[in-house]
Design an enzyme around this catalytic site. Structure first.
Site, mmCIF file in Angstrom:
data_model
loop_
_atom_site.group_PDB
_atom_site.id
_atom_site.type_symbol
_atom_site.label_atom_id
_atom_site.label_comp_id
_atom_site.label_asym_id
_atom_site.label_seq_id
_atom_site.Cartn_x
_atom_site.Cartn_y
_atom_site.Cartn_z
ATOM 1 N N ASP A 260 0.810 -1.223 0.000
ATOM 2 C CA ASP A 260 0.000 0.000 0.000
ATOM 3 C C ASP A 260 0.840 1.270 0.000
ATOM 4 O O ASP A 260 0.296 2.376 0.083
ATOM 5 C CB ASP A 260 -0.939 0.007 1.210
ATOM 6 C CG ASP A 260 -0.202 -0.143 2.544
ATOM 7 O OD1 ASP A 260 0.946 -0.631 2.531
ATOM 8 O OD2 ASP A 260 -0.783 0.222 3.580
ATOM 9 N N ASP A 296 9.383 9.437 9.749
ATOM 10 C CA ASP A 296 9.287 7.999 9.551
ATOM 11 C C ASP A 296 10.423 7.497 8.653
ATOM 12 O O ASP A 296 10.645 8.025 7.562
ATOM 13 C CB ASP A 296 7.926 7.679 8.911
ATOM 14 C CG ASP A 296 7.631 6.198 8.862
ATOM 15 O OD1 ASP A 296 7.677 5.552 9.920
ATOM 16 O OD2 ASP A 296 7.360 5.686 7.756
ATOM 17 N N GLU A 325 13.166 8.429 13.444
ATOM 18 C CA GLU A 325 12.713 7.058 13.713
ATOM 19 C C GLU A 325 13.611 6.120 12.915
ATOM 20 O O GLU A 325 13.227 5.564 11.897
ATOM 21 C CB GLU A 325 11.239 6.887 13.324
ATOM 22 C CG GLU A 325 10.641 5.570 13.765
ATOM 23 C CD GLU A 325 10.357 4.605 12.621
ATOM 24 O OE1 GLU A 325 9.874 3.494 12.895
ATOM 25 O OE2 GLU A 325 10.605 4.955 11.455
ATOM 26 N N LYS A 436 -2.754 0.219 14.014
ATOM 27 C CA LYS A 436 -2.191 0.683 12.749
ATOM 28 C C LYS A 436 -3.142 0.381 11.596
ATOM 29 O O LYS A 436 -3.098 1.038 10.554
ATOM 30 C CB LYS A 436 -0.850 0.002 12.474
ATOM 31 C CG LYS A 436 0.293 0.462 13.349
ATOM 32 C CD LYS A 436 1.640 0.125 12.748
ATOM 33 C CE LYS A 436 1.798 -1.348 12.437
ATOM 34 N NZ LYS A 436 3.119 -1.645 11.847
#
Length: 659
Positions: A260, A296, A325, A436
Site C-alpha cells: 500500500d 518515519d 525514527e 495501525k
C-alpha cells in the site's frame, strides 16, 4: 621547507568541522582547546551567529596539560560558528585553529521532554468509527495530568484505497477498514491535507492552539512516502522507483512488504524541484502551529537530503525539533543525528540486562556521542511490543518506564502502555489487532493501569533538575546483577543549588531482589562517616544512610524502582525517637560485636556463619530500604558502630574477615 608548527592542536567538541555539535539555549556550551606552545600569551574562544560577519570573543583559561577552557551562553536558538585563536607573546601574531566549527543551539524541548503517542482516529467512543480532532482535544487533560508535554500524533492525512491493508496487516480488507495511516494520499488530498474523518485543517489548528494553552507541543508524524492514490504518482511519476516492466515499486523491508506504499526516489531528473516540494511539507505544517516532527524511516532516504532540509528549516525556524525514527545500524543512526536530527529512537527497547544497559548508556552519555546524539527512550511503539512487556506483566511496564524517565532526559510512550496492553502476535514483537490497521476504542481507566505511577514519575522528573539533563548520567555499583543503580547530579555551582538523584531498579519483573549499592560520596560532597538524608520519591519515605554502602530491597509487585534524592542537610531533619527501637539496636550491636570478636580472634568459620545469619535475619531488615526499615534503630546501631571505630553497621560487617 620544514612543516610549520601547529599551535592549536585540537578543539573540543567538534565533528571534524563537517557537522554541527548540539547544545540547548538554557546551558553553557563548554569548549576546550589544546594549545601546544610556551610562546602563547592569550587564547580566545570566538563565536558568532552563522550568518553574521561580526565575531565575539572570550578569553580562555589555562588548565593542566596545555588545556584552555571557556564557555558560551547563547542568547537565542540557531546555528552558530565558533573557533579558537591564540596570540604570540612577542610578535602579537594570531594563530588560528584553521577550522570554523558549528554548534546548533536548540530549544530546551530538544533535550527535556515527555512524549505521548496516539492515533487520533482511535480516541473516540464508537466502535468501528473514526474519532475526530475534537475527541483528541477531550483527552488532552488526562494526558496532561499524567505529566506529558509533547503530544505526538500518527499521520493525520488522507489514506489511499489501492492495496489498502486490513486487520493485522492482511491483504484482505472490508468496507469499513481504515487502512494504515502511513499509506498517505487519496483523492481527498496528500501530505498537506487532513483526513476528512478527523476534521478540517481549521479543526486541527484549534487542537494545536488548545494544546499549547495547556502546555503541550504537538508533534506530527511525517512519512515521505505515498499511497498509489497520491497525486504525486500521476503528476510526478519520475519521483518513484520502477520495476523493469514500468510499474512502480512498492516499499519493502524484507521479509515485510508494504503493497500500500510507494517509496520516493530522491534523485529524479528534477531533483531540486522534488526536494523543494518535500521541504514545503514541513513548512506547511509549521504554519499550522507544529514545530516538532517525528520522521518515519529517515534512514531509507539520502543523508544529504536531511542535512540540506534540516538546515533550511532551522535557518528560518530555529526552534523546530526533528525526531529520527531510525531503527537501523549504529553508524547510520549516528550519522542522522550528526547531520541535524535533534532526537533519535534507539535500541533501549531491546536492552534489558544490567550489563547491556550499562554498556549502551555509557556509550551514549559519556562518549563523544553526547555532543550531538540525544536518545529519546520510547518504551514501546505501534511497531514494537518488546518481549519483556509480553511476559513480565504489570511490573515489567513499571520498571521499563522507570528506566526511561530517569536514564534519559527525553522519553516517549505509545498509548496503551499505561493500560499494560501486551496482547501480541504469537512469536513476534508486534501488537495483536494493532490500531495501525483498525479503529480502536480504549477504556482509559481499565483495571490494572499504571496511570498514577506514570504521573508520579513525570512529577519527579519535573521537580528534580538533575533529571532534566542528558550527559550527567553515572552508573554505581550494586552487588546484584538484577539491580541497576545509577545517578544524576545537577551542578552545585548552579544558583538553584545541588540536586542529587540516585536510582535503583529491579530488572527482574518476577522476583524480589536485594542489593548493596555503593555511592560516590565524594561527588555528593558527603563525608564517609556522615549521616545523610535519603528521600525515596516514589513512596515518599525518608531514610538515614551512612557511608558508601547501603542496602535496598525491591519488590516488583509493589515498586520495582526507587528514586532517591540525596541531601547533605541532614541536621535540619528532626530525629525520630523510639526507646524500644534504640534499646533493641544497642542490644543487637552488642550481640553482633561479641560474635565478630570470635571471628576475629579465633578465626572461627562457625562464628562467621553465625554472624552472617544474625546480621541477615535481625539487623538487615531494619536498615534496608524496604517496608521494615526502622529509622530510630538504624541511627542508634550506626552510633554504636562509630563508638568502636566503624563508619556504620554495614562497614562493621563488610570488614569482618571470613571465608
Amino acid at each position: 621547507m620544514p612543516k610549520a608548527e601547529k599551535i592549536i592542536e585540537a578543539v573540543y567538541p567538534e565533528l571534524g568541522g563537517q557537522y554541527p555539535v548540539k547544545t540547548e539555549i538554557d546551558v553553557l556550551f563548554p569548549v576546550t582547546a589544546i594549545v601546544n606552545s610556551k610562546k602563547i600569551a592569550d587564547v580566545y574562544l570566538k563565536f558568532k551567529p552563522h550568518n553574521s560577519k561580526t565575531w565575539r570573543k572570550t578569553q580562555m583559561t589555562k588548565q593542566e596539560n596545555n588545556k584552555f577552557v571557556s564557555s558560551i551562553k547563547f542568547e537565542s536558538t540557531g546555528i552558530y560558528d565558533y573557533t579558537v585563536t591564540a596570540t604570540n607573546k612577542k610578535t602579537s601574531r594570531n594563530h588560528d585553529y584553521g577550522k570554523i566549527l558549528q554548534v546548533m543551539v536548540d530549544p530546551v524541548k530538544a533535550r527535556f521532554s515527555a512524549w505521548y503517542e496516539l492515533f487520533p482516529r482511535s480516541q473516540g467512543k464508537i466502535p468501528g468509527k473514526s474519532a475526530t480532532f475534537k475527541d483528541v482535544e477531550e483527552r488532552l487533560e488526562e494526558i496532561r495530568k499524567m505529566g506529558f508535554d509533547v503530544l505526538y500524533m500518527a499521520p493525520i492525512h488522507p489514506i489511499g484505497t489501492t492495496n489498502r491493508k486490513g486487520p493485522n496487516n492482511s491483504l484482505s480488507t472490508g468496507a469499513n477498514d481504515p487502512g494504515s495511516c502511513w499509506a498517505i494520499g487519496s483523492q481527498a488530498g496528500g501530505h498537506k491535507s487532513t483526513h476528512p474523518d478527523l476534521g478540517t485543517l481549521e479543526d486541527f489548528r484549534h487542537l494545536t492552539a488548545k494544546a499549547k494553552e495547556m502546555g503541550f507541543e504537538i508533534a506530527l508524524d511525517i512519512g515521505l512516502q505515498c499511497s498509489p492514490d497520491h497525486s504525486y504518482v500521476k503528476e510526478h511519476p519520475g519521483w518513484f522507483h520502477h520495476e523493469p516492466d514500468g510499474t512502480i515499486k512498492c516499499a519493502e523491508n524484507p521479509p515485510k512488504k508494504y503493497e500500500d506504499v510507494y517509496p520516493l526516489n530522491f534523485y529524479p531528473e528534477d531533483r531540486e524541484a522534488m526536494w523543494e516540494e518535500m521541504k514545503s511539507i514541513f513548512e506547511f505544517w509549521l504554519k499550522q502551529g507544529v514545530n516538532i516532527f517525528r520522521v518515519d524511516n529517515p534512514h531509507t532516504k539520502p543523508t544529504e537530503f536531511w542535512q540540506w532540509l534540516i538546515r533550511e528549516i532551522k535557518r528560518k525556524e530555529p526552534d523546530t525539533v526533528f525526531l529520527s525514527e531510525a531503527f537501523t545500524y549504529y553508524e547510520k543512526l549516528e550519522e542522522l543525528a550528526a547531520v541535524g536530527y535533534q532526537q533519535s529512537y534507539g535500541y533501549f527497547t531491546w536492552r534489558n540486562t544490567k550489563n547491556e544497559l550499562i554498556e549502551y548508556f555509557t556509550k551514549l552519555t559519556q562518549s563523544h556521542l553526547k555532543n550531538f546524539l540525544r536518545m529519546n527512550l520510547f518504551v514501546n511503539t505501534p511497531d514494537i511490543l518488546p518481549t519483556i512487556l509480553q511476559h513480565g506483566g504489570r511490573p515489567a511496564f513499571m520498571l521499563r518506564i522507570a528506566l526511561a524517565t530517569t536514564l534519559s532526559s527525553c522519553y516517549g510512550m505509545y498509548n496503551g502502555f499505561e493500560l499494560c496492553e501486551n496482547s501480541a502476535i504469537p512469536g513476534k514483537e508486534e501488537y495483536l489487532n494493532s490500531e495501525k490497521y483498525e479503529y480502536k476504542v480504549w477504556d482509559w481507566d481499565r483495571p490494572g493501569n499504571i496511570k498514577e505511577y506514570i504521573k508520579k514519575l513525570n512529577k519527579i522528573r519535573i521537580e528534580n533538575r538533575a533529571l532534566h539533563y542528558y550527559g550527567n548520567l553515572k552508573f554505581f555499583n550494586s552487588t546484584n546483577d538484577n539491580v541497576l543503580c545509577y545517578g544524576k547530579i545537577f551542578p552545585e555551582s548552579s544558583r538553584l543549588g545541588k540536586n542529587i538523584i540516585v536510582v535503583a531498579v529491579n530488572l527482574d519483573p518476577h522476583r524480589r531482589q536485594d542489593a548493596r549499592i555503593t555511592l560516590p560520596l565524594e561527588d555528593f560532597g558527603i563525608a564517609i562517616d556522615d549521616d545523610y538524608l535519603v528521600e525515596e520519591l516514589v513512596t515518599e519515605k525518608k531514610y538515614v544512610w551512612t557511608g558508601y554502602d547501603n542496602y535496598v530491597r525491591l519488590d516488583p509487585q509493589s515498586n520495582p524502582a526507587y528514586i532517591f534524592r540525596i541531601s547533605k542537610e541532614f541536621k535540619k531533619i528532626p530525629e525520630v525517637k523510639s526507646p524500644n527501637s534504640e534499646t533493641l539496636a544497642k542490644k543487637h550491636f552488642g550481640v553482633f560485636y561479641e560474635i565478630r570478636e570470635k571471628v576475629l580472634k579465633h578465626n572461627d568459620p562457625y562464628a562467621r556463619k553465625e554472624l552472617e545469619k544474625f546480621y541477615s535475619e535481625e539487623i538487615i531488615p531494619k536498615i534496608f530500604v524496604c517496608e521494615t526499615y526502622d529509622e530510630a534503630y538504624t541511627r542508634k546501631i550506626n552510633k554504636e558502630s562509630k563508638r568502636y571505630g566503624f563508619f556504620s553497621i554495614i562497614h562493621a560487617y563488610i570488614t569482618t574477615p571470613g571465608h
